[in-house]
Write a protein that holds these residues in place. Sequence first.
Motif, short mmCIF file in Angstrom:
data_model
loop_
_atom_site.label_atom_id
_atom_site.label_comp_id
_atom_site.label_asym_id
_atom_site.label_seq_id
_atom_site.Cartn_x
_atom_site.Cartn_y
_atom_site.Cartn_z
N ARG A 1 1.92 23.16 41.43
CA ARG A 1 0.89 22.55 40.41
C ARG A 1 0.72 20.96 40.99
NH1 ARG A 1 2.64 19.95 35.31
NH2 ARG A 1 4.49 20.65 35.74
N SER A 2 1.70 20.68 41.92
CA SER A 2 1.62 19.25 42.29
C SER A 2 0.58 19.28 43.56
CB SER A 2 2.88 18.81 42.94
OG SER A 2 3.92 18.86 42.07
N VAL A 3 0.48 20.17 44.20
CA VAL A 3 -0.51 20.37 45.30
C VAL A 3 -2.02 20.32 44.84
CG1 VAL A 3 -1.47 21.66 47.33
CG2 VAL A 3 0.85 21.30 47.15
N VAL A 4 -2.12 21.23 43.84
CA VAL A 4 -3.31 21.54 43.10
C VAL A 4 -3.77 20.09 42.55
CG1 VAL A 4 -4.70 22.36 41.16
CG2 VAL A 4 -3.20 23.77 42.55
N ALA A 5 -2.89 19.37 42.05
CA ALA A 5 -3.31 18.02 41.28
C ALA A 5 -3.82 16.97 42.42
CB ALA A 5 -2.07 17.40 40.51
N TYR A 6 -2.97 16.98 43.44
CA TYR A 6 -3.11 15.89 44.43
C TYR A 6 -4.45 16.24 45.34
CZ TYR A 6 0.79 12.98 44.11
OH TYR A 6 1.64 11.92 43.54
N GLU A 7 -4.71 17.40 45.65
CA GLU A 7 -5.98 17.94 46.26
C GLU A 7 -7.14 17.72 45.40
OE1 GLU A 7 -4.01 21.29 49.49
OE2 GLU A 7 -5.28 21.86 47.53
N ALA A 8 -7.11 17.63 44.09
CA ALA A 8 -8.17 17.39 43.35
C ALA A 8 -8.65 16.02 43.38
CB ALA A 8 -7.68 17.60 42.01
N TYR A 9 -7.74 15.01 43.91
CA TYR A 9 -8.18 13.56 44.05
C TYR A 9 -8.43 13.37 45.61
CZ TYR A 9 -7.46 12.88 39.28
OH TYR A 9 -7.34 12.73 37.66
N GLY A 10 -8.73 14.08 46.45
CA GLY A 10 -9.13 13.99 47.68
C GLY A 10 -8.05 13.55 48.81
N VAL A 11 -6.85 14.09 48.44
CA VAL A 11 -5.75 13.86 49.31
C VAL A 11 -5.28 15.16 50.13
CG1 VAL A 11 -3.07 13.10 49.26
CG2 VAL A 11 -4.62 12.32 47.79
N GLU A 12 -5.02 14.98 51.26
CA GLU A 12 -4.68 15.95 52.49
C GLU A 12 -3.04 16.27 52.00
OE1 GLU A 12 -4.44 17.26 57.00
OE2 GLU A 12 -5.74 15.47 56.58
N VAL A 13 -2.86 17.21 51.43
CA VAL A 13 -1.42 17.36 51.24
C VAL A 13 -0.62 18.55 51.97
CG1 VAL A 13 0.40 18.43 49.56
CG2 VAL A 13 -1.81 17.15 48.88
N THR A 14 0.39 18.18 52.73
CA THR A 14 1.29 19.05 53.35
C THR A 14 2.52 18.99 52.57
OG1 THR A 14 0.52 18.42 55.87
CG2 THR A 14 2.91 19.24 55.57
N PRO A 15 2.81 20.25 51.99
CA PRO A 15 3.80 20.43 51.17
C PRO A 15 5.33 20.17 51.80
CG PRO A 15 2.31 22.25 50.50
CD PRO A 15 1.99 21.44 52.14
N ALA A 16 6.24 19.55 50.99
CA ALA A 16 7.57 19.28 51.66
C ALA A 16 8.73 19.61 50.50
CB ALA A 16 7.75 17.95 52.23
N PRO A 17 8.72 20.81 50.30
CA PRO A 17 9.71 21.25 48.92
C PRO A 17 10.96 21.31 49.19
CG PRO A 17 8.51 23.48 50.09
CD PRO A 17 8.13 22.11 50.88
N THR A 18 11.61 21.05 48.11
CA THR A 18 13.21 21.12 48.48
C THR A 18 13.85 21.67 47.27
OG1 THR A 18 14.90 19.55 48.72
CG2 THR A 18 13.33 18.78 47.34
N ALA A 19 15.36 21.97 47.18
CA ALA A 19 15.95 22.42 46.17
C ALA A 19 15.45 23.94 45.71
CB ALA A 19 15.82 21.57 45.01
N PHE A 20 15.38 24.82 46.81
CA PHE A 20 14.91 26.30 46.20
C PHE A 20 15.94 27.14 45.39
CE2 PHE A 20 12.31 24.97 49.81
CZ PHE A 20 11.05 25.93 49.91
N SER A 21 15.60 27.87 44.80
CA SER A 21 16.33 28.67 43.95
C SER A 21 17.09 29.68 44.90
CB SER A 21 16.04 29.41 42.82
OG SER A 21 15.27 28.22 41.99
N ARG A 22 18.21 30.15 44.77
CA ARG A 22 19.09 30.95 45.49
C ARG A 22 20.06 31.70 44.63
NH1 ARG A 22 15.46 30.27 48.25
NH2 ARG A 22 15.17 29.88 50.43
N HIS A 23 20.40 33.10 44.91
CA HIS A 23 21.48 33.79 44.39
C HIS A 23 22.76 33.04 44.51
CE1 HIS A 23 19.38 36.78 42.16
NE2 HIS A 23 18.61 37.25 43.25
N SER A 24 23.83 33.40 43.99
CA SER A 24 24.98 32.90 44.09
C SER A 24 25.55 33.60 45.48
CB SER A 24 26.05 33.25 42.94
OG SER A 24 27.47 32.87 43.31
N SER A 25 26.38 32.94 46.31
CA SER A 25 26.97 33.44 47.42
C SER A 25 28.04 34.42 47.16
CB SER A 25 27.54 32.09 48.22
OG SER A 25 28.66 31.71 47.61
#
Length: 220
Positions: free
Chosen positions: A154-178
Amino acid sequence: MVALSLLSLYAMSTPWVSVALMGTLERQHPVLSLEQTKAPDAIVILGGGRNPDAPEFGGDTVSPPTLLRLRYGAYLQRHSQAPVLVSGGRVYGELASEADLMAQALAQDFNVPTRWREDRSRNTHENAKYSAELLLAEERKHIWLVTQAWHMPRSVVAYEAYGVEVTPAPTAFSRHSSAKSIWLRFLPRAKNLAKSSQAIHEWLGIAYYRVMAAVAVDAL
């Protein structure tokens, strides 16, 4: 209907379902490859809430989700030396904006300076709108965008709508317990229900943005 509701509640409370729902969002943008990605004009870190009136800090401070974003943003800044923009306003009229709290945490906890403070936004759409105004005024178009992996589409869609070139840098991925026991993936917990709810919220938000774009209405 009661049985179906209870079954749905149970399913969304298990890590098996919550991680799967989060995965539908998180797989859209992979981890940033620092070696294969050109340096940005700026690093934009989105606010993710505040911890209000924290007694140990003597007032408001950043929330745990925001702190995760700041930590990764600081890591990227040390790698690229790109200037940082933090984005977050006063959702409920607080004295200090989220951007102010974020800049303070970056300086004190990570020794990273903040170039811009976007302090008017109250949601993701406004994050993009007001950040773009600051960046494009200085002809800085290409950004590394830092937020939680589930929030990135959703963030990428929002920023690109205003003419910004976005390279996503995501963090805190969901994972199963070890934990090795697969049965734990079917054990319901409140935090898993929260994750499932967040994933559904994001998909509804994405759908809303698309509808507003289709009818050429400025999304709120």
